[in-house]
Design an enzyme around this catalytic site. Structure first.
Site, PDB file in Angstrom:
ATOM      1  N   ASP A  35      67.258  73.019  48.226  1.00 45.62           N
ATOM      2  CA  ASP A  35      66.009  72.495  48.792  1.00 45.62           C
ATOM      3  C   ASP A  35      66.050  72.490  50.324  1.00 45.62           C
ATOM      4  O   ASP A  35      67.114  72.365  50.919  1.00 45.62           O
ATOM      5  CB  ASP A  35      65.778  71.068  48.251  1.00 45.62           C
ATOM      6  CG  ASP A  35      64.330  70.629  48.413  1.00 45.62           C
ATOM      7  OD1 ASP A  35      63.466  71.487  48.695  1.00 45.62           O
ATOM      8  OD2 ASP A  35      64.064  69.424  48.254  1.00 45.62           O
ATOM      9  N   HIS A  52      63.098  80.755  52.909  1.00 44.33           N
ATOM     10  CA  HIS A  52      63.540  81.226  51.591  1.00 44.33           C
ATOM     11  C   HIS A  52      64.444  82.452  51.765  1.00 44.33           C
ATOM     12  O   HIS A  52      65.465  82.588  51.103  1.00 44.33           O
ATOM     13  CB  HIS A  52      62.344  81.607  50.711  1.00 44.33           C
ATOM     14  CG  HIS A  52      61.416  80.455  50.417  1.00 44.33           C
ATOM     15  ND1 HIS A  52      61.865  79.233  49.976  1.00 44.33           N
ATOM     16  CD2 HIS A  52      60.058  80.346  50.499  1.00 44.33           C
ATOM     17  CE1 HIS A  52      60.824  78.428  49.788  1.00 44.33           C
ATOM     18  NE2 HIS A  52      59.723  79.064  50.109  1.00 44.33           N
ATOM     19  N   ASN A  83      56.788  74.292  40.731  1.00 42.04           N
ATOM     20  CA  ASN A  83      56.549  75.149  41.900  1.00 42.04           C
ATOM     21  C   ASN A  83      55.388  76.128  41.673  1.00 42.04           C
ATOM     22  O   ASN A  83      54.859  76.702  42.628  1.00 42.04           O
ATOM     23  CB  ASN A  83      57.815  75.928  42.290  1.00 42.04           C
ATOM     24  CG  ASN A  83      58.906  75.071  42.903  1.00 42.04           C
ATOM     25  OD1 ASN A  83      60.086  75.372  42.773  1.00 42.04           O
ATOM     26  ND2 ASN A  83      58.539  73.998  43.581  1.00 42.04           N
ATOM     27  N   TRP A  84      54.949  76.291  40.402  1.00 39.22           N
ATOM     28  CA  TRP A  84      53.752  77.112  40.157  1.00 39.22           C
ATOM     29  C   TRP A  84      52.527  76.481  40.806  1.00 39.22           C
ATOM     30  O   TRP A  84      51.504  77.138  40.968  1.00 39.22           O
ATOM     31  CB  TRP A  84      53.501  77.292  38.658  1.00 39.22           C
ATOM     32  CG  TRP A  84      54.479  78.186  37.958  1.00 39.22           C
ATOM     33  CD1 TRP A  84      55.353  77.823  36.970  1.00 39.22           C
ATOM     34  CD2 TRP A  84      54.697  79.593  38.170  1.00 39.22           C
ATOM     35  NE1 TRP A  84      56.099  78.901  36.565  1.00 39.22           N
ATOM     36  CE2 TRP A  84      55.719  80.016  37.279  1.00 39.22           C
ATOM     37  CE3 TRP A  84      54.141  80.549  39.034  1.00 39.22           C
ATOM     38  CZ2 TRP A  84      56.184  81.327  37.228  1.00 39.22           C
ATOM     39  CZ3 TRP A  84      54.603  81.862  38.970  1.00 39.22           C
ATOM     40  CH2 TRP A  84      55.609  82.238  38.077  1.00 39.22           C
ATOM     41  N   ARG A  86      52.317  75.583  43.849  1.00 43.72           N
ATOM     42  CA  ARG A  86      52.281  75.897  45.287  1.00 43.72           C
ATOM     43  C   ARG A  86      51.182  76.921  45.564  1.00 43.72           C
ATOM     44  O   ARG A  86      50.674  77.573  44.637  1.00 43.72           O
ATOM     45  CB  ARG A  86      53.638  76.436  45.731  1.00 43.72           C
ATOM     46  CG  ARG A  86      54.699  75.354  45.693  1.00 43.72           C
ATOM     47  CD  ARG A  86      55.966  75.758  46.402  1.00 43.72           C
ATOM     48  NE  ARG A  86      56.924  74.649  46.357  1.00 43.72           N
ATOM     49  CZ  ARG A  86      58.007  74.577  47.091  1.00 43.72           C
ATOM     50  NH1 ARG A  86      58.293  75.542  47.944  1.00 43.72           N
ATOM     51  NH2 ARG A  86      58.817  73.536  46.993  1.00 43.72           N
ATOM     52  N   ARG A 203      72.444  68.500  45.863  1.00 45.06           N
ATOM     53  CA  ARG A 203      71.061  68.722  46.306  1.00 45.06           C
ATOM     54  C   ARG A 203      71.037  68.659  47.824  1.00 45.06           C
ATOM     55  O   ARG A 203      71.491  67.677  48.419  1.00 45.06           O
ATOM     56  CB  ARG A 203      70.084  67.690  45.751  1.00 45.06           C
ATOM     57  CG  ARG A 203      68.653  68.023  46.237  1.00 45.06           C
ATOM     58  CD  ARG A 203      67.558  67.234  45.599  1.00 45.06           C
ATOM     59  NE  ARG A 203      66.258  67.779  46.015  1.00 45.06           N
ATOM     60  CZ  ARG A 203      65.160  67.752  45.298  1.00 45.06           C
ATOM     61  NH1 ARG A 203      65.165  67.208  44.112  1.00 45.06           N
ATOM     62  NH2 ARG A 203      64.025  68.252  45.763  1.00 45.06           N
TER      63      ARG A 203
HETATM   64  C1  IPE Z   1      63.122  71.500  43.610  1.00 45.24           C
HETATM   65  O1  IPE Z   1      62.652  71.494  44.918  1.00 45.24           O
HETATM   66  C2  IPE Z   1      62.986  72.873  43.024  1.00 45.24           C
HETATM   67  C3  IPE Z   1      63.825  73.904  43.622  1.00 45.24           C
HETATM   68  C4  IPE Z   1      64.733  73.747  44.551  1.00 45.24           C
HETATM   69  C5  IPE Z   1      63.623  75.219  43.094  1.00 45.24           C
HETATM   70  P1  IPE Z   1      61.146  71.018  45.238  1.00 45.24           P
HETATM   71  O2  IPE Z   1      61.007  71.091  46.718  1.00 45.24           O
HETATM   72  O3  IPE Z   1      60.187  71.786  44.439  1.00 45.24           O
HETATM   73  O4  IPE Z   1      61.177  69.517  44.713  1.00 45.24           O
HETATM   74  P2  IPE Z   1      60.284  68.259  45.116  1.00 45.24           P
HETATM   75  O5  IPE Z   1      58.855  68.687  45.019  1.00 45.24           O
HETATM   76  O6  IPE Z   1      60.657  67.887  46.514  1.00 45.24           O
HETATM   77  O7  IPE Z   1      60.670  67.194  44.129  1.00 45.24           O
HETATM   78  C1  IPE Z   2      63.355  75.013  48.136  1.00 48.75           C
HETATM   79  O1  IPE Z   2      62.837  74.879  49.394  1.00 48.75           O
HETATM   80  C2  IPE Z   2      63.007  76.328  47.489  1.00 48.75           C
HETATM   81  C3  IPE Z   2      61.985  76.250  46.440  1.00 48.75           C
HETATM   82  C4  IPE Z   2      61.502  75.164  45.930  1.00 48.75           C
HETATM   83  C5  IPE Z   2      61.462  77.508  45.940  1.00 48.75           C
HETATM   84  P1  IPE Z   2      61.375  74.276  49.626  1.00 48.75           P
HETATM   85  O2  IPE Z   2      60.395  75.391  49.653  1.00 48.75           O
HETATM   86  O3  IPE Z   2      61.097  73.192  48.666  1.00 48.75           O
HETATM   87  O4  IPE Z   2      61.531  73.678  51.091  1.00 48.75           O
HETATM   88  P2  IPE Z   2      60.986  72.276  51.617  1.00 48.75           P
HETATM   89  O5  IPE Z   2      61.492  71.232  50.672  1.00 48.75           O
HETATM   90  O6  IPE Z   2      59.500  72.370  51.623  1.00 48.75           O
HETATM   91  O7  IPE Z   2      61.571  72.144  52.988  1.00 48.75           O
HETATM   92 MG    MG Z   3      61.427  71.210  48.615  1.00 51.40          MG
END
Ligand code: IPE
Ligand code: IPE
Ligand code: MG
Length: 261
Positions: A35, A52, A83-84, A86, A203
């Site tokens: 994350d 990413h 994440n879908w 987003r 994490r």
């Molecule tokens: C968890 O991260 C999912 C992945 C790392 C793939 P998110 O950024 O989606 O989680 P939340 O929304 O902060 O809980």
């Molecule tokens: C984790 O990074 C990767 C995925 C969830 C795909 P994020 O995209 O959640 O990054 P932050 O949490 O917004 O910084």
């Molecule tokens: Mg995140």
């Protein structure tokens, strides 16, 4: 030695940190919620996808470090079911990056002896991403130095629901009796079976939640949360997490005097 605090390790080099690891206390299975990519990019005035993209280098370092240390199972959370939700632009960019990673990194996974497995609802991925997932799984299926599980379109609750559905099919067609179902039996229906549960979950990015990852499997996993953002989580950070893990006393509900030695 094992009870040094993280801050007293700050001045140590990577090889000095490695020397502090006790091989018999290393986790067999490490899971990672990768994350903080978006924040890493935003801090630099870059688009989120740049974070990413940089995160791929951290994945590469984790794999090589696991191989070096003899950690044979690594499970990484790359894309959750949630994440879908987003923006489509970010989802498309992430799927493109997944395809790019698999198509370019496959050769290196094969060379390193890494078996790739995807866990999650693959049918929701775009067909071209599904193609690369299947191809990489097939081409690495015989490799045995280490297993890399990549959670894609993954949700812990969905995994349990999928297991229940499959179980019901088997009950209905008479191949099993309801009385046979206990925890060990149920586990056979989960995505990663027969791999053991993770010993350590890391994490990154300072969030202290599970976000629907491996709900069943993490019943007794040691949790390690670090403020480091995923693209900055490299070999040194990983070593610090492993040293932190080695200080933990895993009791599994027992008292120390009743622990097997
Ligand atoms: C968890 O991260 C999912 C992945 C790392 C793939 P998110 O950024 O989606 O989680 P939340 O929304 O902060 O809980
Ligand atoms: C984790 O990074 C990767 C995925 C969830 C795909 P994020 O995209 O959640 O990054 P932050 O949490 O917004 O910084
Ligand atoms: Mg995140």
């Amino acid at each position: 030695m094992r009870h040094q605090s993280a801050s007293s390790l700050d001045h140590l080099s990577e090889s000095e940190l490695t020397a502090q690891l006790e091989p018999e206390l290393l986790p067999k299975h490490v899971a990672v919620i990768m994350d903080g990519n978006g924040r890493w990019a935003e801090l630099r005035g870059l688009p989120r996808i740049a974070g990413h993209r940089e995160g791929i280098n951290s994945v590469r370092e984790m794999i090589s470090q696991c191989l070096k240390l003899g950690i044979r199972i690594l499970t990484i959370y790359a894309f959750s079911q949630e994440n879908w939700n987003r923006p489509p632009q970010e989802i498309n960019a992430l799927m493109g990056l997944l395809e790019y990673y698999l198509s370019t990194e496959r050769a290196s996974l094969i060379e390193q002896g890494v078996r790739f497995q995807a866990i999650g609802r693959m049918e929701l991925l775009p067909p071209s991403a599904q193609h690369w997932v299947r191809t990489t799984e097939q081409e690495t299926a015989h490799l045995d130095k280490m297993v890399l599980n990549v959670a894609l379109s993954y949700g812990g609750r969905a995994e349990i629901v999928d297991a229940v559905r499959e179980l019901l099919v088997d009950v209905r067609n008479g191949s099993i009796e309801a009385e046979q179902i206990d925890q060990a039996f149920f586990q056979q229906y989960l995505y990663m079976y027969p791999l053991p549960d993770p010993d350590l979950l890391i994490r990154t990015s300072g969030e202290t939640r599970i976000s629907n990852f491996l709900l069943w499997q993490m019943a007794y996993t040691e949790l390690c949360f670090t403020p480091t953002l995923w693209p900055d989580f490299r070999r040194r950070e990983f070593l610090l997490a492993l040293l932190e893990y080695q200080k933990r006393e895993r009791r599994f509900g027992r008292v120390l005097s009743s622990m097997p030695s």
